[in-house]
Design a protein around this motif. Structure first.
Motif, PDB file in Angstrom:
ATOM      1  N   ASP A   9       0.905  -1.189   0.048  1.00 44.01           N
ATOM      2  CA  ASP A   9      -0.119   0.196  -0.027  1.00 44.01           C
ATOM      3  C   ASP A   9       1.064   1.304   0.056  1.00 44.01           C
ATOM      4  O   ASP A   9       0.348   2.284  -0.743  1.00 44.01           O
ATOM      5  N   ASP A  12      -1.220   4.216  -1.728  1.00 50.38           N
ATOM      6  CA  ASP A  12      -2.882   4.018  -1.477  1.00 50.38           C
ATOM      7  C   ASP A  12      -3.198   5.007  -0.548  1.00 50.38           C
ATOM      8  O   ASP A  12      -2.482   5.605   0.573  1.00 50.38           O
ATOM      9  N   TRP A  55      -2.459   4.358   2.995  1.00 47.65           N
ATOM     10  CA  TRP A  55      -1.245   3.687   3.461  1.00 47.65           C
ATOM     11  C   TRP A  55      -0.656   4.089   5.044  1.00 47.65           C
ATOM     12  O   TRP A  55      -0.178   3.321   5.741  1.00 47.65           O
TER      13      TRP A  55
END
Lengths: 376, 491
Positions: A297, A302, A305
């Motif tokens: 991630d 992401d 994350w």
């Protein structure tokens, strides 16, 4: 299914890290764990440097592997599975590099990478075990004739006694920031290696500055911000080192419990002990999954994350302590003796748990980050 | 017997002890505590970190100067009864003394505690004759300014916590053999992890006439350092408690005369129970004493790390103000204080149980206690020497201790001792962990003592029976005895 080139690269790095640990760290581990009473692993560090382990988290332009977490975590996990001291030397250096990158000081790193130097000269010491919100910063920076001069003492700089430079937090007129100081500067004096609980071959020292010249990293009021950027990523990297300790503890506990006899049977056949080893396995496997998710991630950027990575790392660092404790208990008296490495893992896991500040306060830091993330 | 009354007696040893114990013991306990504090101030606090570091630098070294200093303070004879030539402090005061010393250095406390464990080993066999000459030898040596310490040697390379259980040892693999020979026994085998072995003059050794049938053939004997065929081997390189060395004992055709045998299958004529049960009783009695001591060590480290943490917390300023003013820290400090306080209550309860139901009872009944305080040591020791020479007295004493004490008394002392051992030692380790949670980097520095407390404390849940074994012993003595379908070590 064909493996992607990224997967092949990761597998190769993992193999290289394991080979490095097996061939260069294991043979002298009992002696190097006695540092400073024993030798420092200069040869191993030289090999790590030549293998570019000290560059691994840098951008490709700086001989790194693309400013990603995955390669660093692969290294830290596999090296710490054998010796978390070497893992922590790499971690501390990576944290210093990450902080400089977060502050936009890429040119300083580029200059560093381009020079021909010894491994220790390449290392940048960093206060790996403190959080700027937790303890008042004891170093002050003053601008004099266009240069910053530092005065005061920076506590527990890692690996202070052997590094080529120090990345120091210092108070400024606008708040605090980080300053880079050459270790050869006669106004920057490193104390003796600090005798500590674990990670003996990753030495720390208090560094005293008396008007030592320092280069400002980022802006004068940017310390908290750049620490936070570095912290988000490096907590996950620290968790990778902790996972290595967990895996080694589990390996040894399984091996010992499957051969040691008590009361006429292998101890693993007693339900209580079997449950203890089982608990170690559950925690280790869970940590592996959490780390894998956190790293992928983070590298994919992401949206969640950072907060998820912090949560995962907090869990893993704490569980590493539980797993190493269970490992000592499974091995009984043998687990307490230095001939076996489990007692080292017990010490190292607790030492590592204090990365970036007191573990007891970590949940409070997490909630601050969590709230910030929610507000976004 | 009324089951409820039974449970009341189980859980209220302290209440029962109020009327039965001499009140002068309280003064004696205060005196022992004050003595430990002075010893800490003048000896232990000044050297504990330095010695820990020296022994890290050179793991083969031995801290002889510590042994000598404890000798000069009289610490190896204070808890030897006056009837045997010692200073005759009451046994419960030893726990308080050990708590104090271990709050400063667990290694030093264990060095002293292990010496008394060796003596307690002899006490638990009920052999008055051996106890008399052994204690007199120690008292005489100390008068001459020479240390004469004891160790207790049970653990073998392939046998640990299972030794204290007749059920487990009979299924286990042990190797230390005692072969009957004219006038004594010949020992062969190895013992490991023996605390104090390098310092001790006398070693209480457990060996077996038949290693395939150990609990029914166990031989408890005293071996003197320097005896032919006996060598002290490797000194272990431990994570902590470095001031108290743990070592290997190697026996090769080592002859031990009958005079030095405390208990063997041939010495229990007239005791109407299988020797296997006597073996179990000996261990239960011994552990009832020793586990109170280990709980005191855990309590001491819990308090020591609390003290050191509080000091560091008071000195630390953070960006949010003084660390001591943060609520989460205040809560954790409260937990640490609670852990130390509760552990102390528990070892006191074990001592009460031992005083009214266990091995402390003979010397702590009021008439004998006050008599021993009033009469001079020399006179008492001489009288004991004369009485013990008459064979009927040791015989009756041993028969009474091993054969007549009700099972429920043993369950009570043993149950409490097991509870104390794991509760106190878990508390000690937990406090060290809490300290690291609060302190972070300050906690991992050797100079701040907290990390040493943790390294030292981590041995506590392993020795004197692992904490897992102690939980099982608690189950056996307090839970399983009244439950149906219970069998131990059978899953």
């Amino acid at each position: 299914m064909m493996k992607s080139s990224k997967d092949q690269e990761a597998a190769l790095l993992e193999k290289t890290a394991r080979e490095f640990a097996r061939k260069t760290l294991i043979p002298d581990i009992h002696e190097t764990d006695r540092y400073p009473h024993g030798p420092f692993f200069h040869d191993a560090l030289k090999i790590a440097f030549e293998s570019e382990f000290l560059h691994v988290s840098l951008p490709e332009t700086l001989n790194g592997m693309g400013w990603k977490l995955k390669p660093l975590c692969i290294l830290l996990q596999n090296i710490s599975r054998v010796d978390a001291s070497m893992g922590s030397v790499l971690l501390s250096n990576a944290a210093a590099q990450e902080l400089m990158l977060a502050a936009g000081a890429e040119s300083i790193l580029a200059d560093l990478v381009s020079q021909d130097m010894a491994a220790t000269d390449f290392l940048t010491a960093f206060p790996l075990f403190s959080h700027p919100n937790e303890k008042a910063i004891q170093v002050a920076a003053q601008l004099r004739n266009g240069n910053y001069q530092l005065a005061g003492t920076a506590d527990y700089m890692v690996p202070g006694p052997i590094a080529g430079r120090y990345l120091v937090p210092a108070r400024t007129s606008k708040g605090f920031s980080y300053f880079l100081v050459d270790a050869k500067n006669k106004n920057a004096v490193s104390g003796a290696p600090i005798k500590s609980l674990g990670l003996h071959a990753c030495p720390a020292a208090d560094i005293a500055f008396s008007n030592a010249d320092g280069i400002l990293i980022g802006r004068e009021d940017e310390g908290a911000h750049i620490f936070s950027k570095m912290h988000e990523k490096m907590m996950i990297a620290a968790a990778a080192a902790a996972l290595g300790i967990m895996q080694a503890s589990l390996d040894d506990a399984l091996k010992y419990a499957s051969t040691r006899m008590q009361g006429g049977r292998k101890i693993i056949e007693w339900s209580e002990l079997s449950g203890m080893v089982g608990q170690m396995a559950v925690m280790t496997k869970t940590a592996g999954m959490l780390l894998q998710k956190a790293v992928s991630d983070a590298d994919a950027k992401d949206t969640e994350w950072a907060v998820q990575g912090f949560a995962a790392a907090t869990r893993i660092l704490s569980d590493a302590c539980t797993v190493s404790t269970l490992g000592v208990q499974v091995l009984g008296g043998y687990g307490y003796m230095r001939d076996h490495l489990q007692e080292k893992r017990f010490r190292d896991s607790r030492h590592l748990q204090s990365v970036f500040g007191a573990p007891g306060r970590r949940a409070i830091h997490f909630l601050n980050q969590f709230n910030k993330s929610n507000r976004k | 017997m009324d089951e409820n009354a039974l449970w009341f007696d189980d859980y209220s040893c302290g209440l029962a002890a109020i009327a039965k114990q001499p009140t002068a013991m309280i003064k004696e306990i205060k005196h022992a505590t004050a003595l430990a504090r002075r010893f800490n101030d003048e000896v232990v606090n000044k050297r504990s970190l330095e010695i820990d570091d020296e022994l890290d630098r050179n793991p083969d070294a031995l801290p002889h100067d510590w042994v000598r200093q404890a000798l000069e303070w009289g610490l190896y004879t204070n808890w030897i009864p006056k009837i045997f030539g010692g200073r005759g402090y009451c046994f419960p005061s030893l726990s308080h003394f050990l708590e104090e010393v271990s709050s400063s250095c667990l290694g030093m406390a264990n060095l002293i505690g292990s010496h008394y464990l060796g003596i307690a080993g002899v006490m638990s066999t009920g052999n008055l004759a051996v106890l008399q000459w052994l204690c007199e030898d120690m008292a005489e040596s100390h008068k001459r300014g020479e240390s004469c310490l004891a160790s207790f040697a049970i653990t073998e390379p392939s046998s640990g916590s299972d030794t204290a259980s007749a059920d487990l040892i009979d299924r286990g693999s042990i190797s230390c053999e005692a072969k009957k020979a004219p006038g004594g026994y010949i020992l062969n085998g190895t013992k490991i992890f023996i605390s104090n072995a390098h310092f001790a003059t006398w070693h209480m050794v457990l060996a077996f006439e038949d290693i395939r049938n150990p609990s029914s053939t166990a031989v408890f004997c005293m071996v003197r350092t320097g005896t032919k065929g006996f060598v002290i081997g490797k000194k272990e390189d431990k994570m902590g408690q470095r001031a108290c060395p743990a070592s290997e004992l190697i026996f090769t055709d080592c002859f031990i005369p009958d005079k030095q045998v405390c208990l063997s299958p041939h010495m229990v004529k007239g005791i109407n129970k299988p020797y296997r049960d006597i073996y179990q009783d000996v261990f239960d009695d011994l552990c009832s004493i020793s586990r109170a001591g280990v709980c005191a060590l855990g309590t001491g480290v819990a308090r020591g790390v609390y003290n050191d943490t509080l000091k560091l917390v008071e000195e630390t300023s953070t960006t949010d103000g003084w660390l001591i003013n943060q609520e989460w820290v205040q809560m954790k400090l409260a937990d640490m204080l609670k852990n130390a306080a509760v552990s102390r209550l528990i070892y006191n309860e074990v001592n009460h149980a031992n005083s009214i139901y266990g091995l402390f009872k003979p010397l702590q009944t009021k008439p004998l206690y006050y008599l021993s305080k009033l009469l001079p040591t020399g006179w008492l020791a001489k009288l004991t020497r004369m009485i013990v020479k008459w064979p009927l007295v040791p015989y009756l004493f041993q028969k009474d201790q091993l054969g007549r004490r009700p099972e429920i008394y043993r369950q009570r002392t043993s149950g409490w001792a097991s509870l104390a051992k794991f509760a106190g030692t878990d508390a000690g380790v937990e406090n060290c962990e809490i300290a690291l949670q609060i302190l972070g980097e300050s906690g991992i520095r050797h100079a701040n003592r907290v990390e040493k407390h943790l390294r030292d404390a981590r041995l506590l849940p392993i020795y004197e029976g692992t904490n897992q074994m102690n939980r099982l012993d608690l189950f056996k003595n307090f839970i399983g005895r009244n439950s149906r379908h219970v069998s131990m070590y059978s899953d």
